[in-house]
Scaffold this motif. Structure first.
Motif, short mmCIF file in Angstrom:
data_model
loop_
_atom_site.label_atom_id
_atom_site.label_comp_id
_atom_site.label_asym_id
_atom_site.label_seq_id
_atom_site.Cartn_x
_atom_site.Cartn_y
_atom_site.Cartn_z
N THR A 416 0.63 -1.20 0.18
CA THR A 416 -0.14 -0.10 0.07
C THR A 416 0.95 1.19 -0.03
OG1 THR A 416 -0.34 0.04 2.46
CG2 THR A 416 -1.73 -1.35 1.44
N ASP A 417 0.43 2.40 0.56
CA ASP A 417 1.03 3.60 0.11
C ASP A 417 1.53 4.14 1.54
OD1 ASP A 417 0.92 3.80 -2.98
OD2 ASP A 417 -0.91 5.03 -2.28
N GLY A 418 0.40 3.30 2.56
CA GLY A 418 1.29 4.10 3.38
C GLY A 418 0.99 3.10 4.71
N PRO A 419 2.37 2.91 6.13
CA PRO A 419 1.53 2.31 7.24
C PRO A 419 -0.23 2.34 7.51
CG PRO A 419 2.32 3.73 7.77
CD PRO A 419 2.69 4.00 6.30
N GLY A 420 -1.23 1.29 7.83
CA GLY A 420 -1.89 1.26 8.35
C GLY A 420 -2.64 0.99 10.09
N LEU A 421 -3.81 0.46 9.80
CA LEU A 421 -4.29 0.23 11.18
C LEU A 421 -5.45 -1.10 11.19
CD1 LEU A 421 -4.96 3.82 13.59
CD2 LEU A 421 -3.41 1.71 14.45
N PHE A 422 -6.23 -0.59 10.19
CA PHE A 422 -7.64 -1.30 10.26
C PHE A 422 -7.28 -2.40 8.69
CE2 PHE A 422 -8.56 2.28 13.08
CZ PHE A 422 -8.62 0.69 14.33
N LEU A 423 -8.32 -2.97 8.74
CA LEU A 423 -8.33 -3.61 7.60
C LEU A 423 -9.69 -4.94 7.95
CD1 LEU A 423 -6.85 -6.74 5.70
CD2 LEU A 423 -6.87 -6.18 8.90
N ARG A 424 -10.47 -4.56 6.66
CA ARG A 424 -12.25 -6.12 6.91
C ARG A 424 -12.63 -5.95 5.74
NH1 ARG A 424 -13.50 -7.32 11.39
NH2 ARG A 424 -15.96 -7.31 11.64
N SER A 425 -13.26 -6.94 6.09
CA SER A 425 -13.97 -7.65 4.29
C SER A 425 -15.39 -7.83 5.23
CB SER A 425 -13.36 -8.28 3.97
OG SER A 425 -14.01 -9.06 2.99
N HIS A 426 -15.76 -8.84 4.88
CA HIS A 426 -17.26 -9.63 5.12
C HIS A 426 -17.44 -10.69 3.37
CE1 HIS A 426 -22.06 -10.22 4.37
NE2 HIS A 426 -21.93 -10.16 5.68
N PRO A 427 -18.26 -12.25 4.48
CA PRO A 427 -18.44 -13.09 3.81
C PRO A 427 -18.85 -13.13 2.11
CG PRO A 427 -19.06 -14.02 5.66
CD PRO A 427 -18.60 -12.31 5.63
N ASN A 428 -19.96 -11.63 1.79
CA ASN A 428 -20.47 -11.56 0.81
C ASN A 428 -19.97 -11.09 0.00
OD1 ASN A 428 -22.18 -13.53 1.14
ND2 ASN A 428 -23.75 -12.07 2.74
N SER A 429 -18.71 -10.25 0.59
CA SER A 429 -17.69 -8.66 -0.28
C SER A 429 -17.10 -9.32 -0.94
CB SER A 429 -17.91 -7.91 0.86
OG SER A 429 -16.45 -7.36 -0.19
N PRO A 430 -16.83 -9.68 -2.30
CA PRO A 430 -15.57 -9.64 -3.20
C PRO A 430 -14.43 -8.36 -2.99
CG PRO A 430 -17.01 -7.70 -4.60
CD PRO A 430 -17.45 -7.81 -3.50
N HIS A 431 -14.59 -7.40 -1.43
CA HIS A 431 -13.49 -6.49 -1.41
C HIS A 431 -12.95 -6.68 -0.28
CE1 HIS A 431 -15.68 -4.09 -4.26
NE2 HIS A 431 -14.65 -4.24 -5.27
N VAL A 432 -11.83 -6.29 0.19
CA VAL A 432 -11.09 -6.13 1.61
C VAL A 432 -10.42 -4.47 1.75
CG1 VAL A 432 -9.16 -6.83 3.07
CG2 VAL A 432 -9.65 -8.65 1.60
N TRP A 433 -11.48 -3.83 2.63
CA TRP A 433 -10.71 -2.10 2.52
C TRP A 433 -10.01 -2.18 3.73
CZ3 TRP A 433 -14.45 1.38 0.84
CH2 TRP A 433 -15.59 0.84 -0.19
N ILE A 434 -8.67 -1.41 3.25
CA ILE A 434 -7.30 -1.33 3.91
C ILE A 434 -7.53 -0.22 4.51
CG2 ILE A 434 -4.93 -1.84 4.00
CD1 ILE A 434 -5.55 -4.05 1.40
N ASP A 435 -6.72 0.50 5.32
CA ASP A 435 -6.31 2.00 5.66
C ASP A 435 -5.20 2.18 5.78
OD1 ASP A 435 -5.60 2.18 8.29
OD2 ASP A 435 -7.28 2.18 9.13
N GLN A 436 -4.57 4.06 5.71
CA GLN A 436 -3.30 3.75 5.32
C GLN A 436 -3.35 4.84 6.55
OE1 GLN A 436 -2.92 3.31 0.70
NE2 GLN A 436 -3.64 5.31 1.22
#
Length: 539
Positions: A416-436
């Motif tokens: 990613t572009d920088g260090p982060g604290l959290f990530l999250r997904s969902h069983p029905n989701s095609p994605h993983v969301w990541i913060d920086q």
């Protein structure tokens, strides 16, 4: 003195912690008045103690004792606090004003002093029933969809914002402890337990109109986490709070919040060295056993505490690595995964066998927050973490039965572009969301990355859109009840702009913004009732 302050339910700004800790001015340190020491001590408690320790001995961050700081000099200390470091410390130039930065730089050159201990009797003196049980409603007093509430930390406000996920309106702000770190629910989602950094453990009833705190107790003077028993006949019977200071955990009656037992976590680390400030970093209930996991930060020891018999308390002490922080379970609920962040490792525990399975090097200072589980086309079931020390998301296999070659091994690393604290997904989701959010620059920390689970490709999204003086970062993700929306916090930390926080709501499939909840006071973590209810039913 500390008992009086606790019983009033006041947090760090009026808490006499600084006076207790101030051990006098070091001879070759900058001179400070008693008033300056008290003010600086409060700043340290609010902003610094979590990483550097109540006694300034260091943990995730380095030690800040006079022998560590005096030789660095006032100017260099001020520069580090102002600008942050590449090792994961964020910049404080928008959070503290120049006078405060000067003050805290002087303070960390003075000798610390231990704050007081707390006995079970001391803790019991702080126990307070706010709404008696006979006044609790038998059914929801409002017609809102409470299972789609977002229980939201308003960090510097010292409250939890209850937001209606259907209407996107703030229902109420429930007064709790200062800088709540996390919230955990009863198995049906009605009651929520939140632990403030000031030690205040509060119980919130979402059925009331408006939702409000029914009882509270101070389990220490510095604390982080909470968990609720959910196994078998002990379902919703006990709640546990963990102290940074004193270093102990407290088990209370989850119904009344009456404190029942206190246990010190001082002891030996994985190297056999005695640790006096052995803080409780994270607490979890185990889905497949009647036990809590008590993660002792400085020792690297994971305690599996069996709550089936409090009078004959069984504790299995599982050796992992220093310094334990946040963790989460795999998709089955059997394996617990926690960051030993300053060891740059994830630790994996089989909570059925009550033993360590593996340790894995992931990168500089892993920090998964509530974590994420998903299915990878190559490695099968996997889980991942962001990192405080570098811009990467690492993920590993979690299925030793069907994918043994990938279990507890790195599947891939996504830059990613920088260090982060959290990530999250969902069983029905095609994605993983990541913060920086830990990057010091707004052109990175106001953006997030969204990873496609199939291709592992990243899509950047600009979330915060705030001017520089707001010192705003985008962080923490939570899905709504439907699993179709992703809620992202804008944490405005700049002085005088704390009320300019917001939550931005995205369509998970299209990644397009749908709505915003504006004018929130320092929103950080948020927890959807439906998604956070007990996921596993065993025993």
């Amino acid at each position: 003195m500390h008992k009086k302050a606790l019983s009033k339910g006041i947090f760090a700004l009026s808490f006499p912690l600084a006076a207790m800790m101030a051990g006098g001015v070091q001879a070759d340190a900058p001179e400070m008045t008693a008033e300056e020491m008290d003010r600086a001590g409060n700043i340290y408690f609010q902003r610094c103690a979590g990483c550097h320790g109540t006694l300034r001995g260091g943990a995730t961050g380095p030690g800040l004792l006079p022998e560590d700081t005096i030789g660095m000099g006032q100017r260099r200390l001020e520069s580090i606090i102002t600008l942050g470091t590449e090792g994961g410390m964020n910049n404080f130039d928008g959070i503290l004003d120049p006078e405060e930065i000067t003050l805290i730089s002087k303070y960390i050159q003075q000798p610390p002093e231990e704050p007081p201990e707390m006995s079970l009797a001391d803790i019991r003196e702080t126990w307070k029933i706010i709404v008696p049980e006979e006044e609790w409603p038998d059914s929801p007093q409002h017609d809102l969809n409470w299972e789609n509430f977002m229980v939201t930390i308003l960090r510097d406000r010292g409250a939890m914002g209850i937001i209606d996920g259907d209407t996107k309106q703030l229902v109420t702000e429930a007064e709790t402890g200062y800088a709540v770190h996390v919230a955990k629910s009863s198995s049906d989602g009605r009651f929520w337990y939140v632990q403030g950094r000031d030690g205040r453990l509060s119980k919130i009833d979402l059925w009331m109109d408006p939702p409000q705190v029914t009882a509270e107790v101070f389990i220490g003077i510095d604390a982080r986490d909470v968990a609720v028993s959910k196994y078998g006949e002990w379902e919703n019977k006990y709640v546990i709070g963990g102290g940074y200071w004193p270093p102990h955990f407290v088990i209370a009656d989850a119904h009344t919040m009456e404190p029942l037992k206190v246990v010190s976590t001082r002891g030996y680390n994985t190297k056999g060295e005695y640790v006096h400030e052995a803080r409780v970093a994270a607490l979890y209930d185990t889905p497949m056993a009647p036990s809590f996991l008590v993660n002792v930060k400085e020792t690297g020891m994971i305690w599996q505490v069996d709550y089936s018999d409090l009078e004959n308390l069984r504790i299995d002490k599982i050796e992992s690595a220093e310094f334990l922080h946040d963790g989460f379970f795999d998709s089955t609920g059997r394996y617990f995964m926690i960051a030993a962040n300053f060891s740059n490792r994830m630790a994996f525990v089989d909570t059925v066998e009550r033993k360590l399975v593996s340790l894995l090097d992931t990168g500089a200072i892993p920090h998964p927050g509530p974590g994420a589980n998903w299915v990878d086309p190559e490695c099968g079931p996997v889980a991942g973490t962001t990192h405080l020390g570098e811009g990467r998301m690492s993920f590993w296999g979690t299925d030793p039965e069907n994918y043994p070659e990938h279990a507890w091994q790195i599947c891939d690393i996504v830059e990613t572009d920088g260090p982060g604290l959290f990530l999250r997904s969902h069983p029905n989701s095609p994605h993983v969301w990541i913060d920086q959010s830990m990057h010091p620059e707004a052109d990175v920390n106001q953006w997030i990355q969204v990873m496609n689970k199939e291709t592992r490709e990243l899509t950047p999204i600009h979330v915060a859109d705030r001017p520089a003086e707001h010192d705003a970062v985008a962080l923490h993700f939570e899905y709504d009840q439907s699993g179709e929306e992703v809620w992202v916090s804008i944490w405005a930390r700049g002085r005088g702009h704390q009320e300019d926080g917001a939550i931005v709501i995205f369509d998970d499939k299209t990644m397009e913004e749908k709505a915003r909840v504006e004018n929130l006071y320092t929103p950080t973590g948020k927890f959807n009732v439906y998604n956070r209810k007990a996921k596993y039913k065993h025993g």
